[in-house]
Design a protein around this motif. Structure first.
Motif, PDB file in Angstrom:
ATOM      1  N   PRO A  83       0.850  -1.108   0.071  1.00  0.00           N
ATOM      2  CA  PRO A  83      -0.063   0.132   0.049  1.00  0.00           C
ATOM      3  C   PRO A  83       0.892   1.247  -0.052  1.00  0.00           C
ATOM      4  CG  PRO A  83      -0.850  -1.415   1.588  1.00  0.00           C
ATOM      5  CD  PRO A  83       0.471  -2.127   1.239  1.00  0.00           C
ATOM      6  N   PHE A  84       1.832   1.243   0.965  1.00  0.00           N
ATOM      7  CA  PHE A  84       2.828   2.296   0.701  1.00  0.00           C
ATOM      8  C   PHE A  84       3.614   2.647  -0.573  1.00  0.00           C
ATOM      9  CE2 PHE A  84       2.491   1.022   5.168  1.00  0.00           C
ATOM     10  CZ  PHE A  84       2.011   2.239   5.942  1.00  0.00           C
ATOM     11  N   SER A  85       3.869   1.385  -1.171  1.00  0.00           N
ATOM     12  CA  SER A  85       4.753   1.577  -2.457  1.00  0.00           C
ATOM     13  C   SER A  85       3.568   2.161  -3.603  1.00  0.00           C
ATOM     14  CB  SER A  85       4.908   0.050  -2.880  1.00  0.00           C
ATOM     15  OG  SER A  85       5.569   0.001  -3.841  1.00  0.00           O
ATOM     16  N   VAL A  86       2.757   1.703  -3.724  1.00  0.00           N
ATOM     17  CA  VAL A  86       1.449   2.300  -4.531  1.00  0.00           C
ATOM     18  C   VAL A  86       1.274   3.525  -4.140  1.00  0.00           C
ATOM     19  CG1 VAL A  86      -0.812   2.252  -5.413  1.00  0.00           C
ATOM     20  CG2 VAL A  86       0.339   0.033  -4.963  1.00  0.00           C
ATOM     21  N   LEU A  87       1.207   4.043  -2.710  1.00  0.00           N
ATOM     22  CA  LEU A  87       1.097   5.570  -2.534  1.00  0.00           C
ATOM     23  C   LEU A  87       1.978   6.362  -3.067  1.00  0.00           C
ATOM     24  CD1 LEU A  87      -0.721   7.657  -1.024  1.00  0.00           C
ATOM     25  CD2 LEU A  87       0.673   7.021   1.112  1.00  0.00           C
ATOM     26  N   LEU A  88       3.306   5.911  -2.901  1.00  0.00           N
ATOM     27  CA  LEU A  88       4.509   6.683  -3.293  1.00  0.00           C
ATOM     28  C   LEU A  88       4.407   6.990  -4.726  1.00  0.00           C
ATOM     29  CD1 LEU A  88       7.211   4.967  -0.959  1.00  0.00           C
ATOM     30  CD2 LEU A  88       6.448   7.696  -1.012  1.00  0.00           C
ATOM     31  N   VAL A  89       4.049   5.884  -5.524  1.00  0.00           N
ATOM     32  CA  VAL A  89       4.134   5.916  -6.980  1.00  0.00           C
ATOM     33  C   VAL A  89       3.258   6.808  -7.652  1.00  0.00           C
ATOM     34  CG1 VAL A  89       3.926   4.635  -9.037  1.00  0.00           C
ATOM     35  CG2 VAL A  89       5.370   3.657  -7.428  1.00  0.00           C
ATOM     36  N   HIS A 122      12.568  11.328  -4.228  1.00  0.00           N
ATOM     37  CA  HIS A 122      12.191  10.358  -5.088  1.00  0.00           C
ATOM     38  C   HIS A 122      11.120   9.292  -4.688  1.00  0.00           C
ATOM     39  CE1 HIS A 122      15.942  11.435  -7.275  1.00  0.00           C
ATOM     40  NE2 HIS A 122      16.443  11.513  -5.943  1.00  0.00           N
ATOM     41  N   PRO A 123       9.925   9.967  -4.719  1.00  0.00           N
ATOM     42  CA  PRO A 123       9.019   8.893  -4.314  1.00  0.00           C
ATOM     43  C   PRO A 123       8.367   7.869  -5.204  1.00  0.00           C
ATOM     44  CG  PRO A 123       7.976  10.908  -5.191  1.00  0.00           C
ATOM     45  CD  PRO A 123       9.510  11.409  -4.783  1.00  0.00           C
ATOM     46  N   VAL A 124       8.486   7.983  -6.482  1.00  0.00           N
ATOM     47  CA  VAL A 124       8.472   7.044  -7.557  1.00  0.00           C
ATOM     48  C   VAL A 124       9.582   5.903  -7.322  1.00  0.00           C
ATOM     49  CG1 VAL A 124       8.185   6.376 -10.009  1.00  0.00           C
ATOM     50  CG2 VAL A 124       7.168   8.485  -9.010  1.00  0.00           C
ATOM     51  N   MET A 125      10.805   6.187  -7.271  1.00  0.00           N
ATOM     52  CA  MET A 125      11.664   5.183  -7.103  1.00  0.00           C
ATOM     53  C   MET A 125      11.658   4.426  -5.932  1.00  0.00           C
ATOM     54  SD  MET A 125      14.946   6.757  -8.814  1.00  0.00           S
ATOM     55  CE  MET A 125      15.091   7.269 -10.886  1.00  0.00           C
ATOM     56  N   TRP A 126      11.261   5.158  -4.738  1.00  0.00           N
ATOM     57  CA  TRP A 126      11.213   4.315  -3.644  1.00  0.00           C
ATOM     58  C   TRP A 126       9.946   3.411  -3.706  1.00  0.00           C
ATOM     59  CZ3 TRP A 126      13.584   3.092   0.434  1.00  0.00           C
ATOM     60  CH2 TRP A 126      14.669   4.245   1.019  1.00  0.00           C
ATOM     61  N   GLY A 127       8.866   3.768  -4.510  1.00  0.00           N
ATOM     62  CA  GLY A 127       7.834   2.954  -4.350  1.00  0.00           C
ATOM     63  C   GLY A 127       7.990   1.592  -5.145  1.00  0.00           C
ATOM     64  N   ILE A 128       8.971   1.917  -6.248  1.00  0.00           N
ATOM     65  CA  ILE A 128       9.369   0.791  -7.045  1.00  0.00           C
ATOM     66  C   ILE A 128      10.359  -0.093  -6.352  1.00  0.00           C
ATOM     67  CG2 ILE A 128      10.639   0.120  -9.353  1.00  0.00           C
ATOM     68  CD1 ILE A 128       9.461   2.547 -10.625  1.00  0.00           C
ATOM     69  N   GLY A 207      -7.027   8.779  -2.137  1.00  0.00           N
ATOM     70  CA  GLY A 207      -7.945   8.131  -2.699  1.00  0.00           C
ATOM     71  C   GLY A 207      -7.699   7.264  -4.060  1.00  0.00           C
ATOM     72  N   ILE A 208      -6.829   7.794  -4.804  1.00  0.00           N
ATOM     73  CA  ILE A 208      -6.497   7.429  -6.286  1.00  0.00           C
ATOM     74  C   ILE A 208      -5.516   6.234  -5.863  1.00  0.00           C
ATOM     75  CG2 ILE A 208      -5.340   7.701  -8.365  1.00  0.00           C
ATOM     76  CD1 ILE A 208      -6.701  10.452  -8.653  1.00  0.00           C
ATOM     77  N   ALA A 209      -4.503   6.359  -5.009  1.00  0.00           N
ATOM     78  CA  ALA A 209      -3.401   5.480  -4.503  1.00  0.00           C
ATOM     79  C   ALA A 209      -4.207   4.192  -4.091  1.00  0.00           C
ATOM     80  CB  ALA A 209      -2.493   5.915  -3.675  1.00  0.00           C
ATOM     81  N   LEU A 210      -5.226   4.444  -3.268  1.00  0.00           N
ATOM     82  CA  LEU A 210      -5.917   3.359  -2.405  1.00  0.00           C
ATOM     83  C   LEU A 210      -6.846   2.405  -3.766  1.00  0.00           C
ATOM     84  CD1 LEU A 210      -7.020   1.777  -0.002  1.00  0.00           C
ATOM     85  CD2 LEU A 210      -8.677   3.504   0.182  1.00  0.00           C
ATOM     86  N   ALA A 211      -7.624   3.169  -4.467  1.00  0.00           N
ATOM     87  CA  ALA A 211      -8.097   2.419  -5.625  1.00  0.00           C
ATOM     88  C   ALA A 211      -7.162   1.751  -6.490  1.00  0.00           C
ATOM     89  CB  ALA A 211      -9.199   3.339  -6.457  1.00  0.00           C
ATOM     90  N   GLY A 212      -5.947   2.278  -6.672  1.00  0.00           N
ATOM     91  CA  GLY A 212      -4.862   1.499  -7.582  1.00  0.00           C
ATOM     92  C   GLY A 212      -4.435   0.383  -6.962  1.00  0.00           C
TER      93      GLY A 212
END
Length: 230
Positions: A83-89, A122-128, A207-212
Motif C-alpha cells: 500500500p505504501f509502495s503504490v501510494l508513493l508511486v 524520489h517517491p516513484v523510485m522508492w515505491g518501485i 484515494g486514487i492510490a487506494l483504488a489503484g
C-alpha cells in the motif's frame, strides 16, 4: 527470444543498463543534439517501454527454479509494504516532479517540492524499490531474483544517478531543492529542513492510490497468476 533464465538475465541487464546509459551525460547530450529534447524523451520512453515488456515476457517464460523457500511471514511483508509502495508511486506521478525525466519545469514553480516531495524527492523510485524488495522477499526462485533484484538496483541506484544529473544540469537551482528535501524518507522533515505538506498531498491523490492498490490486489491472479484474496 524467451524461455530461459539466461534470456531473462540479458533482458534485465539490458533494461536496467539502458536507463543508466541513456540518462548519462555524454549519451543524452548527443541524442538531444541530434533529435532535440522532446525527441529524446519520446525515444527514451519507447526504448524503456519495449525493454520492460521484453523483460516481463522473459520472466513469464522463464523456468521455475527454487533457490530458497520463503517463510510464510514474507507474505505479510508484501501486504504491509505494497500500500505504501503504490501510494508513493501515485503521489509521485500526480505531483509535478522535479527529479523526473523532463521535470525541469517544476524548478520554476514557487514551491518546486510540494506534497510528497517534502517526504522524499524520489517517491516513484522508492515505491518501485519497495515493491521489488517486498516481492523479492516473498519469492525465492531464480527468475524472481533476477527480475525484482534488477528493479531494486534500478530504483535505488537511480536515485543517486538522478541527483548527480540534476545537480549538474540545474546548477544553482538544485541547491535549494537538495537542502529542503532528502533521499531518505522523512529525513529532511526530522532534521527541520522542511515541513510536512498535507495540502500538497490531499485526499484525492490518496484515494486514487487506494483504488489503484485494490485494483492490483484483485487483478493479481490475472496478470501475475497468483491470487492474493482467499
Amino acid at each position: 527470444m524467451t524461455g530461459s533464465i539466461e534470456t531473462l538475465f540479458v533482458a534485465a541487464v539490458t533494461f536496467v543498463g539502458a536507463h543508466f546509459l541513456l540518462a548519462s551525460q555524454p549519451v543524452r547530450a548527443g541524442v538531444v543534439q541530434a533529435i532535440g529534447e522532446r525527441g529524446f524523451m519520446i525515444a527514451y520512453s519507447a526504448i524503456s517501454g519495449a525493454l520492460f515488456v521484453w523483460m516481463l515476457l522473459a520472466y513469464g517464460a522463464a523456468p521455475y527454479v527454487d533457490v530458497w523457500y520463503p517463510a510464510p511471514w514474507t507474505r505479510h511483508v508484501v501486504f504491509t509494504i505494497m500500500p505504501f509502495s503504490v501510494l508513493l508511486v501515485v503521489l509521485g506521478y500526480l505531483t509535478p516532479n522535479p527529479t523526473a525525466l523532463g521535470g525541469e519545469r517544476a524548478f520554476e514553480a514557487p514551491d518546486p517540492a510540494p506534497g510528497i516531495f517534502r517526504i522524499t524527492r524520489h517517491p516513484v523510485m522508492w515505491g518501485i524499490g519497495l515493491w521489488a524488495l517486498s516481492h523479492l522477499a516473498a519469492n525465492g526462485d531464480q527468475a524472481s531474483i533476477v527480475l525484482f533484484g534488477g528493479l531494486a538496483i534500478l530504483a535505488f541506484g537511480g536515485m543517486v544517478a538522478v541527483d548527480a544529473k540534476r545537480a549538474r544540469k540545474m546548477g544553482a537551482k538544485w541547491g535549494p531543492l537538495a537542502m529542503t528535501t532528502s533521499i531518505l524518507p522523512f529525513m529532511a522533515i526530522l532534521e527541520g529542513r522542511t515541513r510536512f505538506d498535507w495540502a500538497g498531498i490531499g485526499w484525492r491523490r490518496v484515494g486514487i492510490a487506494l483504488a489503484g492498490f485494490l485494483l492490483l490486489l484483485l487483478g493479481h491472479p490475472y496478470f501475475a497468476g497468483v491470487s492474493l484474496v482467499h
